[in-house]
Design a protein around this motif. Structure first.
Motif, PDB file in Angstrom:
ATOM      1  N   VAL A   1       1.228  -0.784  -0.046  1.00  0.00           N
ATOM      2  CA  VAL A   1      -0.205  -0.129   0.123  1.00  0.00           C
ATOM      3  C   VAL A   1       0.872   1.804   0.057  1.00  0.00           C
ATOM      4  N   TYR A   2       1.785   1.043   1.086  1.00  0.00           N
ATOM      5  CA  TYR A   2       2.658   2.480   0.662  1.00  0.00           C
ATOM      6  C   TYR A   2       3.322   2.408  -0.422  1.00  0.00           C
ATOM      7  N   ALA A   3       4.561   1.460  -1.033  1.00  0.00           N
ATOM      8  CA  ALA A   3       4.369   1.477  -2.115  1.00  0.00           C
ATOM      9  C   ALA A   3       3.877   2.530  -3.244  1.00  0.00           C
ATOM     10  N   ALA A   4       2.428   1.808  -3.489  1.00  0.00           N
ATOM     11  CA  ALA A   4       2.111   2.013  -4.446  1.00  0.00           C
ATOM     12  C   ALA A   4       1.193   3.280  -4.868  1.00  0.00           C
ATOM     13  N   SER A   5       0.876   4.090  -3.463  1.00  0.00           N
ATOM     14  CA  SER A   5       0.098   5.446  -3.139  1.00  0.00           C
ATOM     15  C   SER A   5       1.278   6.366  -2.894  1.00  0.00           C
ATOM     16  N   VAL A   6       2.482   6.042  -2.617  1.00  0.00           N
ATOM     17  CA  VAL A   6       3.807   7.031  -2.553  1.00  0.00           C
ATOM     18  C   VAL A   6       4.476   7.443  -4.497  1.00  0.00           C
ATOM     19  N   GLY A   7       4.086   6.351  -5.139  1.00  0.00           N
ATOM     20  CA  GLY A   7       4.647   5.879  -6.842  1.00  0.00           C
ATOM     21  C   GLY A   7       3.107   6.255  -7.084  1.00  0.00           C
ATOM     22  N   ALA A   8       1.792   6.521  -6.857  1.00  0.00           N
ATOM     23  CA  ALA A   8       0.800   7.321  -7.430  1.00  0.00           C
ATOM     24  C   ALA A   8       1.167   8.528  -7.169  1.00  0.00           C
ATOM     25  N   THR A   9       1.595   8.761  -6.225  1.00  0.00           N
ATOM     26  CA  THR A   9       1.283  10.664  -5.123  1.00  0.00           C
ATOM     27  C   THR A   9       2.723  11.308  -6.469  1.00  0.00           C
ATOM     28  N   LEU A  10       3.677  11.204  -6.333  1.00  0.00           N
ATOM     29  CA  LEU A  10       4.677  11.133  -7.316  1.00  0.00           C
ATOM     30  C   LEU A  10       4.056  11.195  -9.029  1.00  0.00           C
ATOM     31  N   ALA A  11       3.646  10.849  -9.518  1.00  0.00           N
ATOM     32  CA  ALA A  11       3.040  10.052 -10.620  1.00  0.00           C
ATOM     33  C   ALA A  11       2.409  11.499 -11.121  1.00  0.00           C
ATOM     34  N   LEU A  12       1.674  11.735 -10.331  1.00  0.00           N
ATOM     35  CA  LEU A  12       0.642  12.912 -10.357  1.00  0.00           C
ATOM     36  C   LEU A  12       1.668  14.058 -10.079  1.00  0.00           C
ATOM     37  N   ILE A  13       2.056  13.880  -9.288  1.00  0.00           N
ATOM     38  CA  ILE A  13       2.720  15.231  -9.031  1.00  0.00           C
ATOM     39  C   ILE A  13       3.466  15.888 -10.301  1.00  0.00           C
ATOM     40  N   ALA A  14       4.352  15.329 -10.919  1.00  0.00           N
ATOM     41  CA  ALA A  14       4.891  14.736 -12.294  1.00  0.00           C
ATOM     42  C   ALA A  14       3.859  15.575 -13.421  1.00  0.00           C
ATOM     43  N   ALA A  15       2.811  14.571 -13.394  1.00  0.00           N
ATOM     44  CA  ALA A  15       1.700  15.082 -14.459  1.00  0.00           C
ATOM     45  C   ALA A  15       1.020  17.124 -14.003  1.00  0.00           C
ATOM     46  N   GLN A  16       1.239  17.545 -13.016  1.00  0.00           N
ATOM     47  CA  GLN A  16       0.956  18.500 -12.049  1.00  0.00           C
ATOM     48  C   GLN A  16       2.006  19.253 -12.352  1.00  0.00           C
ATOM     49  N   SER A  17       3.597  18.951 -12.838  1.00  0.00           N
ATOM     50  CA  SER A  17       4.417  20.500 -13.191  1.00  0.00           C
ATOM     51  C   SER A  17       4.098  20.413 -14.405  1.00  0.00           C
ATOM     52  N   ASP A  18       3.471  19.845 -15.453  1.00  0.00           N
ATOM     53  CA  ASP A  18       3.992  19.943 -16.899  1.00  0.00           C
ATOM     54  C   ASP A  18       2.603  19.736 -17.281  1.00  0.00           C
ATOM     55  N   GLY A  19       1.379  20.002 -16.638  1.00  0.00           N
ATOM     56  CA  GLY A  19       0.186  20.524 -17.010  1.00  0.00           C
ATOM     57  C   GLY A  19      -0.428  19.406 -17.462  1.00  0.00           C
ATOM     58  N   THR A  20       0.211  17.879 -17.333  1.00  0.00           N
ATOM     59  CA  THR A  20      -1.212  16.559 -17.768  1.00  0.00           C
ATOM     60  C   THR A  20      -1.413  15.954 -16.980  1.00  0.00           C
ATOM     61  N   LEU A  21      -1.840  17.220 -16.096  1.00  0.00           N
ATOM     62  CA  LEU A  21      -3.135  16.005 -14.657  1.00  0.00           C
ATOM     63  C   LEU A  21      -4.114  15.295 -15.069  1.00  0.00           C
ATOM     64  N   GLY A  22      -4.804  16.021 -15.681  1.00  0.00           N
ATOM     65  CA  GLY A  22      -5.980  15.603 -16.418  1.00  0.00           C
ATOM     66  C   GLY A  22      -6.400  14.839 -17.209  1.00  0.00           C
TER      67      GLY A  22
END
Length: 226
Positions: A144-165
């Protein structure tokens, strides 16, 4: 009246939130907090100490919110809500999240052994006690920890490059996949699930057994569960 230490922490946290780690310089923090540079070093030793204090304070507030949220009768609902809150925290505090999870400090408890991990394992023990955990707590927690952290970091990266949607469903889809891997449907668990549930409930009847008997019973239940 706010102390110089708190003004420094607040200023550093605001600069970190607005401009990332690069924006948190001695000069910028000094100006924003209305203190001399030497006050920062006297309070925190160096900038690394300041970053650590900012992370600790914000993390403590997050854990307090997480504890407050975890008051449901259904532990599975708590587990799902905890995942969502974790991701929300990361997206709301991307620079700080990277600081906490991407820049571990030697000698400090890691995210897989500190207070956050204890909260996660506590929920999973409740899930096990309810007969809903497919895996041992010790195996489910790092998943649960690894998956939640991985998902969050991926979404942060998407948020920073404008592809979060374009990745709006990533957290939900990964969360549901992990939950399917570690949970069973109510009333459908096999012998292993029931053994884990009994072990998780042992503390409630610990006064009926000697310490040696408790250890032996836990060992037997682990064998059955495996």
């Amino acid at each position: 009246m706010t102390t110089p230490r708190q003004r420094i922490l607040d200023a550093a946290a605001e600069l970190l939130a607005k401009g990332g780690r690069e924006a948190v310089s001695t000069r910028a923090v000094s100006a924003a907090a209305g203190v001399q540079a030497q006050t920062i070093y006297r309070q925190f030793g160096d900038m690394a100490g300041l970053f650590a204090a900012v992370a600790d304070e914000t993390w403590a507030r997050y854990l307090g919110q997480k504890r407050a949220e975890e008051k449901r009768d259904d532990p599975v609902a708590d587990l799902v809500a905890g995942w969502d809150l974790h991701v929300e925290f990361g997206l709301a505090n991307p620079a700080l999240y990277r600081l906490i999870y991407g820049d571990p400090r030697p000698g400090d408890p890691s995210a897989v052994s500190g207070e956050g991990h204890e909260l996660l394992t506590g929920i999973l023990r409740r899930v096990a006690a309810a007969g809903r955990l497919r895996l041992p707590v010790e195996a489910a927690a790092p998943m649960v920890y690894a998956a939640s952290v991985g998902a969050t970091l991926a979404l942060i990266a998407a948020q920073s490059d404008g592809t979060l949607g374009a990745h709006a469903e990533l957290s939900r889809n990964l969360r549901d996949a992990v939950m399917a891997a570690v949970l069973t449907e109510a009333g459908t668990g096999g012998v292993g699930t029931h053994a884990r549930a009994l072990k998780a409930n042992l503390p409630a009847v610990a006064d009926r057994f000697s310490p040696a008997e408790q250890v032996l019973m836990a060992e037997w239940l682990d064998r059955v569960a495996s």
